[in-house]
Motif scaffolding. Structure first.
Motif, PDB file in Angstrom:
ATOM      1  N   SER A  58       0.833  -1.208   0.000  1.00  0.00           N
ATOM      2  CA  SER A  58       0.000   0.000   0.000  1.00  0.00           C
ATOM      3  C   SER A  58       0.863   1.251   0.000  1.00  0.00           C
ATOM      4  N   LEU A  59       1.995   1.203   0.684  1.00  0.00           N
ATOM      5  CA  LEU A  59       2.946   2.317   0.638  1.00  0.00           C
ATOM      6  C   LEU A  59       3.524   2.448  -0.764  1.00  0.00           C
ATOM      7  N   ALA A  60       3.800   1.318  -1.415  1.00  0.00           N
ATOM      8  CA  ALA A  60       4.338   1.353  -2.779  1.00  0.00           C
ATOM      9  C   ALA A  60       3.340   1.979  -3.753  1.00  0.00           C
ATOM     10  N   VAL A  61       2.041   1.684  -3.584  1.00  0.00           N
ATOM     11  CA  VAL A  61       1.021   2.275  -4.451  1.00  0.00           C
ATOM     12  C   VAL A  61       0.972   3.788  -4.276  1.00  0.00           C
ATOM     13  N   VAL A  62       1.110   4.258  -3.053  1.00  0.00           N
ATOM     14  CA  VAL A  62       1.130   5.705  -2.793  1.00  0.00           C
ATOM     15  C   VAL A  62       2.303   6.361  -3.516  1.00  0.00           C
ATOM     16  N   LEU A  63       3.464   5.770  -3.406  1.00  0.00           N
ATOM     17  CA  LEU A  63       4.646   6.321  -4.072  1.00  0.00           C
ATOM     18  C   LEU A  63       4.505   6.290  -5.585  1.00  0.00           C
ATOM     19  N   ALA A  64       3.938   5.208  -6.102  1.00  0.00           N
ATOM     20  CA  ALA A  64       3.861   5.027  -7.550  1.00  0.00           C
ATOM     21  C   ALA A  64       2.987   6.082  -8.218  1.00  0.00           C
ATOM     22  N   ARG A  65       1.937   6.528  -7.554  1.00  0.00           N
ATOM     23  CA  ARG A  65       1.020   7.491  -8.173  1.00  0.00           C
ATOM     24  C   ARG A  65       1.577   8.913  -8.195  1.00  0.00           C
ATOM     25  N   LEU A  66       2.571   9.200  -7.370  1.00  0.00           N
ATOM     26  CA  LEU A  66       3.161  10.541  -7.301  1.00  0.00           C
ATOM     27  C   LEU A  66       2.102  11.636  -7.125  1.00  0.00           C
ATOM     28  N   GLY A  67       1.076  11.345  -6.328  1.00  0.00           N
ATOM     29  CA  GLY A  67       0.041  12.336  -6.057  1.00  0.00           C
ATOM     30  C   GLY A  67      -0.858  12.644  -7.227  1.00  0.00           C
ATOM     31  N   ALA A  68      -0.837  11.792  -8.271  1.00  0.00           N
ATOM     32  CA  ALA A  68      -1.609  12.077  -9.483  1.00  0.00           C
ATOM     33  C   ALA A  68      -3.106  12.141  -9.217  1.00  0.00           C
ATOM     34  N   GLY A  69      -3.613  11.260  -8.370  1.00  0.00           N
ATOM     35  CA  GLY A  69      -5.032  11.252  -8.077  1.00  0.00           C
ATOM     36  C   GLY A  69      -5.503  12.527  -7.416  1.00  0.00           C
ATOM     37  N   LYS A  70      -4.733  13.014  -6.449  1.00  0.00           N
ATOM     38  CA  LYS A  70      -5.101  14.255  -5.758  1.00  0.00           C
ATOM     39  C   LYS A  70      -5.031  15.442  -6.712  1.00  0.00           C
TER      40      LYS A  70
END
Length: 499
Positions: free
Chosen positions: A62-74
């Motif tokens: 779950s931490l890896a998914v957060v890093l992978a998106r680079l805040g793109a969703g927000k």
């Protein structure tokens, strides 16, 4: 006339947010129910130790998914509503988000695959953890794209598709593949492999649905590339760091429990954490459409309406969360017993989590308020400072108090960060979510807690839970009604009834 217009605009914004909250709440109730079933199947099928390995690995990914998106969703939550009239630019931003998430997830997935033996050696020291991490790392790009697609539907205010994907299709797929794996005689590795396959299938459905049900056609070409990329990443990168900090303060506890304690303890701790997540349902529900609504109001300079919406949503969130928190705190042992006798030892952990979550709900959407009013750097600083504090507190309290120390540390930090957020909203924007009306749900909560505690003298076990939870909830809302509804509440419900 201006006051009347302002009230009308406020009710309109509340209608949008509440419609989204209703969809989300229904969907999330289903999702929580499905997740409850999934974890019940996993705990009963695997036992506390193997379930603890699974929980530890999924926390790391779950931490890896957060890093992978680079805040793109927000970023898309911020810019999709703001550029509602500029379709080419929105297509470019969505294309940039997908490209960022895909590249990031492939790179981080590869790093996780290679680092799996070192991670296992430093934590649980179990070869099964290596295999589980490697399987999940291969599915990481698909998990990342599912999360991003859900955020796109949210930014477009098409919550029905987010609910369909995130709250119905994904958990049902997980339950189905896990049950098949267990019925075929597979253990932990077979279960994890089936979950990875499920993520691939759901990802394909999510992207297909985006193309079929929206006008978005993502691309990364055009004359706005430099300007768009600068705007996108100047917003998303601070939020990536913020999200990492968020994981540090919200999930570093389970990582440290795995470092200091046994995998069976990780499993018990994870179940208590999952149950406490039910308390955040009201906040998560209103948070679905509060960000795009707040972004539009702030961009248009409608600060008075923004203040009214902020105050009302926060009060509604707390009111809905209190009865859930009372059930989790007063009947913690009975709730955990559902997962098996070995899990009932986490009662104190669940109670501490309940205290932290009620504080989280008491400040409403303050975190999103800061982000939607262009204070993303401030939210990043918050998360990192408090993430560091959580690491220090967990280290001190786990070594002194064991698993209870981990829960105490995380609940304390969760409460502290929410107090800080409210102060920052007041300092930066001059707005506060509180009014005198808060004494009503607070009084109702105290009286209901006394009643629910008294039922321990009459019942125990599952009977206490089955009787005490619904009766306590009904009593709470009856007291709130007797104390009187606020003007905004009456106007909102009258409008809903008239429609």
């Amino acid at each position: 006339m201006p006051d009347s217009l302002s009230d009308e605009e406020t009710q309109s914004s509340l209608n949008v947010i509440t419609h989204g909250a209703s969809l989300f709440f229904i969907g999330r109730i289903l999702a929580k129910g499905f997740r409850f079933v999934l974890n019940l199947i996993l705990t009963r099928g695997l036992g506390a130790s193997l379930y603890g390995i699974y929980a530890y690995a999924t926390t790391l990914t779950s931490l890896a998914v957060v890093l992978a998106r680079l805040g793109a969703g927000k970023s898309l939550l911020r810019f999709l509503p703001a550029y509602a009239d500029d379709s080419p630019y929105r297509n470019y931003l969505v294309g940039l988000a997908y490209l960022t998430a895909l590249l990031g997830s492939v790179l981080i997935g590869a790093a996780l695959y290679l680092a799996a033996p070192a991670i296992s050696g430093a934590t649980l020291n179990n070869p099964l953890l290596v295999d589980v991490l490697r399987i999940l790392s291969l599915a990481l790009p698909f998990s990342t794209l599912i999360k991003l697609t859900n955020e796109i539907f949210r930014g477009l205010k098409k919550l029905e598709y987010q609910v369909l994907l995130a709250d119905i299709l994904h958990p049902l797929t997980q339950i189905g593949v896990v049950m098949i794996a267990l019925l075929l005689g597979y253990s932990l590795l077979g279960v994890v492999a089936s979950l990875a396959l499920g993520s691939i299938l759901v990802c394909l459905v999510a992207v297909t649905l985006l193309y079929a049900r929206t006008s978005l056609r993502p691309h990364v070409s055009g004359g706005q590339r430099n300007e768009g990329a600068k705007e996108f990443f100047s917003y998303s990168i601070p939020l990536t760091l913020k999200d990492v900090g968020s994981v540090m303060y919200s999930r570093v506890d389970i990582l440290m429990v795995g470092f200091f304690l046994a995998e069976s303890t990780v499993g018990i701790y994870q179940v208590a954490f999952l149950l406490s997540g039910l308390l955040a349902l009201p906040l998560n529900a209103f948070n679905q459409l509060f960000p795009p609504v707040a972004s539009q109001l702030y961009t248009n300079g409608e600060i008075r309406e923004l203040q009214s919406v902020y105050e009302t949503v926060t009060r509604w969130t707390l009111t809905l969360a209190i009865p859930l928190a009372l059930v989790a705190a007063v009947y913690s042992s009975e709730l955990l017993l559902i997962f098996g006798p070995e899990f009932s030892g986490g009662a104190v952990v669940l109670t501490l989590f309940a205290v932290g979550q009620i504080t989280n709900c008491a400040v409403g959407p303050s975190g999103y308020f800061l982000m939607m009013t262009d204070h993303q750097q401030l939210t990043m600083i918050n998360q990192w400072l408090l993430g560091g504090l959580n690491i220090v507190l967990n280290y001190i309290l786990i070594t002194e108090l064991g698993v209870i120390g981990a829960a105490l540390a995380t609940a304390s930090v969760l409460s502290f960060i929410n107090i800080i957020r409210v102060i920052e909203v007041w300092y930066t924007e001059g707005l506060t979510p509180y009014s005198k009306a808060y004494w009503k749900p607070t009084t109702a909560g105290i009286l209901t807690a006394v009643f629910m505690s008294g039922l321990h003298q009459l019942f125990d076990g599952y009977v206490l839970l089955i009787i005490g939870a619904p009766v306590g909830g009904l009593l709470f809302f009856c007291i709130v009604f007797v104390l009187g509804l606020e003007k905004d509440d009456r106007e909102f419900f009258n409008r809903i009834i008239s429609e």
